[in-house]
Every structure is written in C-alpha cells, then in structure tokens.
Design a protein around this motif. Sequence first.
Motif, PDB file in Angstrom:
ATOM      1  N   ASP A 191      -3.942 -11.230  -3.245  1.00 45.31           N
ATOM      2  CA  ASP A 191      -3.838 -10.687  -5.145  1.00 45.31           C
ATOM      3  C   ASP A 191      -3.935  -9.130  -4.141  1.00 45.31           C
ATOM      4  OD1 ASP A 191      -3.666 -13.504  -5.800  1.00 45.31           O
ATOM      5  OD2 ASP A 191      -6.267 -12.831  -5.369  1.00 45.31           O
ATOM      6  N   LEU A 192      -4.440  -8.426  -3.811  1.00 47.76           N
ATOM      7  CA  LEU A 192      -4.464  -7.838  -3.730  1.00 47.76           C
ATOM      8  C   LEU A 192      -4.205  -6.722  -2.450  1.00 47.76           C
ATOM      9  CD1 LEU A 192      -7.165  -4.395  -5.555  1.00 47.76           C
ATOM     10  CD2 LEU A 192      -7.322  -4.807  -2.849  1.00 47.76           C
ATOM     11  N   MET A 193      -4.126  -5.448  -2.201  1.00 44.06           N
ATOM     12  CA  MET A 193      -3.999  -5.211  -1.171  1.00 44.06           C
ATOM     13  C   MET A 193      -4.481  -3.740  -0.704  1.00 44.06           C
ATOM     14  SD  MET A 193      -0.335  -4.757   1.587  1.00 44.06           S
ATOM     15  CE  MET A 193       0.118  -6.479   2.131  1.00 44.06           C
ATOM     16  N   ILE A 194      -5.596  -3.145   0.453  1.00 39.87           N
ATOM     17  CA  ILE A 194      -5.573  -2.120   0.236  1.00 39.87           C
ATOM     18  C   ILE A 194      -5.252  -1.437   1.899  1.00 39.87           C
ATOM     19  CG2 ILE A 194      -7.730  -0.921   1.249  1.00 39.87           C
ATOM     20  CD1 ILE A 194      -9.218  -2.626   0.068  1.00 39.87           C
ATOM     21  N   VAL A 195      -4.382  -0.091   1.864  1.00 28.17           N
ATOM     22  CA  VAL A 195      -3.688   0.675   2.978  1.00 28.17           C
ATOM     23  C   VAL A 195      -4.261   2.187   3.160  1.00 28.17           C
ATOM     24  CG1 VAL A 195      -1.696  -1.399   2.949  1.00 28.17           C
ATOM     25  CG2 VAL A 195      -1.872   1.563   1.580  1.00 28.17           C
ATOM     26  N   ASN A 196      -4.657   2.123   4.528  1.00 29.64           N
ATOM     27  CA  ASN A 196      -5.276   3.075   4.588  1.00 29.64           C
ATOM     28  C   ASN A 196      -4.663   3.483   5.636  1.00 29.64           C
ATOM     29  OD1 ASN A 196      -6.823   5.049   4.626  1.00 29.64           O
ATOM     30  ND2 ASN A 196      -9.094   4.973   5.694  1.00 29.64           N
ATOM     31  N   PRO A 197      -3.843   4.191   5.532  1.00 35.49           N
ATOM     32  CA  PRO A 197      -2.930   4.235   7.222  1.00 35.49           C
ATOM     33  C   PRO A 197      -2.901   5.625   7.688  1.00 35.49           C
ATOM     34  CG  PRO A 197      -1.704   4.611   5.133  1.00 35.49           C
ATOM     35  CD  PRO A 197      -2.479   4.089   5.201  1.00 35.49           C
ATOM     36  N   PRO A 198      -2.500   5.920   8.852  1.00 34.01           N
ATOM     37  CA  PRO A 198      -2.118   7.114   9.434  1.00 34.01           C
ATOM     38  C   PRO A 198      -1.064   8.039   8.716  1.00 34.01           C
ATOM     39  CG  PRO A 198      -0.964   5.588  10.677  1.00 34.01           C
ATOM     40  CD  PRO A 198      -1.486   4.661   9.897  1.00 34.01           C
ATOM     41  N   ARG A 199      -1.250   9.427   9.941  1.00 30.84           N
ATOM     42  CA  ARG A 199      -0.524  10.313   7.950  1.00 30.84           C
ATOM     43  C   ARG A 199       0.959   9.794   8.204  1.00 30.84           C
ATOM     44  NH1 ARG A 199      -3.109  14.970   6.898  1.00 30.84           N
ATOM     45  NH2 ARG A 199      -0.821  16.466   6.930  1.00 30.84           N
ATOM     46  N   ARG A 200       1.279   9.770   8.666  1.00 23.31           N
ATOM     47  CA  ARG A 200       2.916   8.419   8.477  1.00 23.31           C
ATOM     48  C   ARG A 200       3.440   8.294   7.229  1.00 23.31           C
ATOM     49  NH1 ARG A 200       0.489   6.667  12.878  1.00 23.31           N
ATOM     50  NH2 ARG A 200       1.760   3.859  13.216  1.00 23.31           N
ATOM     51  N   GLY A 201       2.706   7.405   7.357  1.00 19.05           N
ATOM     52  CA  GLY A 201       2.213   6.382   5.813  1.00 19.05           C
ATOM     53  C   GLY A 201       1.998   4.478   6.869  1.00 19.05           C
ATOM     54  N   CYS A 212      -4.288  10.274   3.661  1.00 17.95           N
ATOM     55  CA  CYS A 212      -4.574  11.888   4.005  1.00 17.95           C
ATOM     56  C   CYS A 212      -3.452  12.682   4.036  1.00 17.95           C
ATOM     57  CB  CYS A 212      -5.618  11.210   5.166  1.00 17.95           C
ATOM     58  SG  CYS A 212      -4.459  11.016   6.710  1.00 17.95           S
ATOM     59  N   ASN A 213      -2.395  12.205   3.724  1.00 20.44           N
ATOM     60  CA  ASN A 213      -0.999  12.897   3.733  1.00 20.44           C
ATOM     61  C   ASN A 213      -0.174  12.099   1.923  1.00 20.44           C
ATOM     62  OD1 ASN A 213       0.998  14.048   3.836  1.00 20.44           O
ATOM     63  ND2 ASN A 213       2.093  13.627   6.152  1.00 20.44           N
TER      64      ASN A 213
END
Length: 394
Positions: free
Chosen positions: A319-329, A351-352
């Motif tokens: 239902d909901l997704m969380i993404v916290n990727p590195p600087r490249r996305g 962070c970008n």
Amino acid sequence: MDCVYFDAGRCRSCSLMGTPYPSQLAEKEADCQTLLAAHRGIQWLPSIRSDESGFRNKAKMVIGGTAAEPTIGILDAAGEGVDLSGCNVCSPGLLAAFPAISAFISRAGLTPYSVPRRSGELKNIILTESPDGELMLRLVIRSDQLLARVRKNLPGLLADLPQLRVVSVNLHPEHKAVLEGEDEVVLTAESTLPMRVNDVTLHLRPQSFFQTNTDIAAALYRQGREWVDRVNPSSVWDLYCGVGGFALHSAAPGRDVTGIEFSAEAINSARLSAREAGLDRVRFEAGDATAFVLGSGGIPEAASGTEASGTGTSDGGPDLMIVNPPRRGIGSELCNWLEASDVQHLLYSSCNAKSLAKDLAAMPSFTAVEGRLLDMFPQTKHYEVMVLLERRAA
C-alpha cells in the motif's frame, strides 16, 4: 561556527564554514524548492535545524604521520597526514576519545600507511558514538600482520576508554581510494552498538550504515512515522532500509512491514532489533532493492515463512513504499515499476535533491503533497529532504 583548520587552509571539507547558519539553511531551502519546483502543490513543512557543531556521531579519519606521532584527520595534496583531532563538527564524545586512540597507536606500534610510499599498515579509523555515549572503533589496516599487536594492546585501550563497546579490525589490502575492505574481524565480546533513536533501539554492526547526525536521524524517522500512520497502510515496503530505521518506526498493530537492504550485516542488525521489540510482522531480507521489487512479484523466496498474501496489493506491491536510496536515486527500473504499480503512497527520503527530482519526473502518476528539509550536514551544501507522494486520481 568558526574553525581554525578551515581558517588556516588545512581542511576545506566544510565548504560553508564561517557562513551564518540561518544563511546556510536559507540557501539549502532555496536549492531544494527550486529543484522540486515542478511540484507546485507541495506543502513545505518547517525545516529541521541541526546544532552547528558537535553533531557528527561518526568520524572517518585517515591515520598519517608515524607510530610515535600519529595524525588523525585527512591527507594533504602530497598524501601526508593532516591532524584534525580537534574538529568541532565531531561530537564531544568522539573528540574526547582521540587522545586515547592516538596513545594506543603509539603503544602498539601501529605504523600508519603512507600513500606516497605505499608502505605501512594502519590506514584509517572509523569511530562511532551512540546516543548513550558508547563507542565503536574500527581499525582499517593493510593486512593481518598487525592483528596480534592490536589484540595484545587492546586491554589497555579498553581501560583508557571504558565506553568502548565494539572494537574491530577491517582488512583493506588494496592501494586505492576506498575507505575500507570487505573482511572484518571483531575483537570484543560485543559486536553491535545499540543506537536508541526515539522509542526504537537500532543495532549497528561494524559494516552497517547509520546516519551521521543522530538528532536529525531521529527527526527523520519521526516524520516518516507520522506520514505512515496518517496514511495507515496495511502493508509497507522499506527499500534501502539499512539497519531498519524507517521500517521499525513504521510498525503498528495489523500492519505488515518488509525491509530490504543489500548489506547482510545491516539486515542482521535490523532482525535483532525486530526480535528484541517483539515485532513479528516486521521482517527483513538481504538483497538488491530493485531486484526484490521486479522479481517474484516483489516477494522474496526466503520470506521468513510469511505467506505472500497480506504483504501487499494484488500485484505484489505494498500500500505504501518507503525509499531511502544512495545519492544516485532509485533509478529508471524502479521508477517504471512504481509508475505502473498499484502502490498508492510513496515516502521518498533523499540526500540528493537532484536525483530525487529526476526520479519524480519519471513517475508522473504520483504527486508530492508534503515535503520537509532536514539539515543533516551543517557547514556543507548537503541536506536531507523527505517527500510524501500520493497517486493521482484516475
């Protein structure tokens, strides 16, 4: 904030050093809002400010000089050590530990690695402080030749620094600009550093990632929890979950939460936290985030015995997704999957802001409704930004 190292030209890592803090924050807010200007309906919440000094819970320091007189800091243009052991962006607990670590290096005869000469052994130290003042020290060395010396002299270091909970040696044999190697040898009985963040205890292993500013990390996870609880999804996926900060803060009765992280060490840490908290509907799996989403309907084969039903929407998504990727996305593949999925809400922590803007442009079915800048990195141009997105009505 002023810095004697910056003023003397010895270190320029903090590019905004000397700029009044309100001006730093205003510059970051303007940059962020310009990059995300296409999302005109976004409601910007007040930015989260950081302390100007003493905010770093982790110091990644190059060891230079000699064993008798080591430097703890960085390398200059010639590859020689520059001592920054009084750097005031480090927490007081880190600064207080450097003299004892320096004495330990000398006592144990740990010869610093010379980049120009390609000789010596001790390359870097990585020192992390928990909210309770405990420490984890990692010694990055060229080979296992120094292991016996480190072990022999470790009791003296532990006596000088009783707050040391975890000490390890990281083996980094290659001559290249990489901070650490793959192999880690833990030398203490304890192998994890507990990090109390809000009402959640995270566990940090030597090779696990954790945000460098504990107060801002706590605010980040509180904001994430607030948004997740407002949406009240029955299922959440936390991609690039690290040691489980967002996933564990998202736990709630009747809610299935799955965290995915490439680092097996981080996943082991997250599983320990979930076990200790009795969160049997929060599970963690090690693997590539994009491969997890694209393969097997998003459900890994080793799903800890949990049935695929109840983990997400009818197409295998949450239902909901969380993404916290590195600087490249998160990249085009994951953006395309999200665009075509039935996922209704997306929480994106970045962070970008440049890669965030690029990823959002690839997902026109989502609209950003709220955003918040969190100043994770004072004295630099970097910052963290969180955005809550919802799928546009058909």
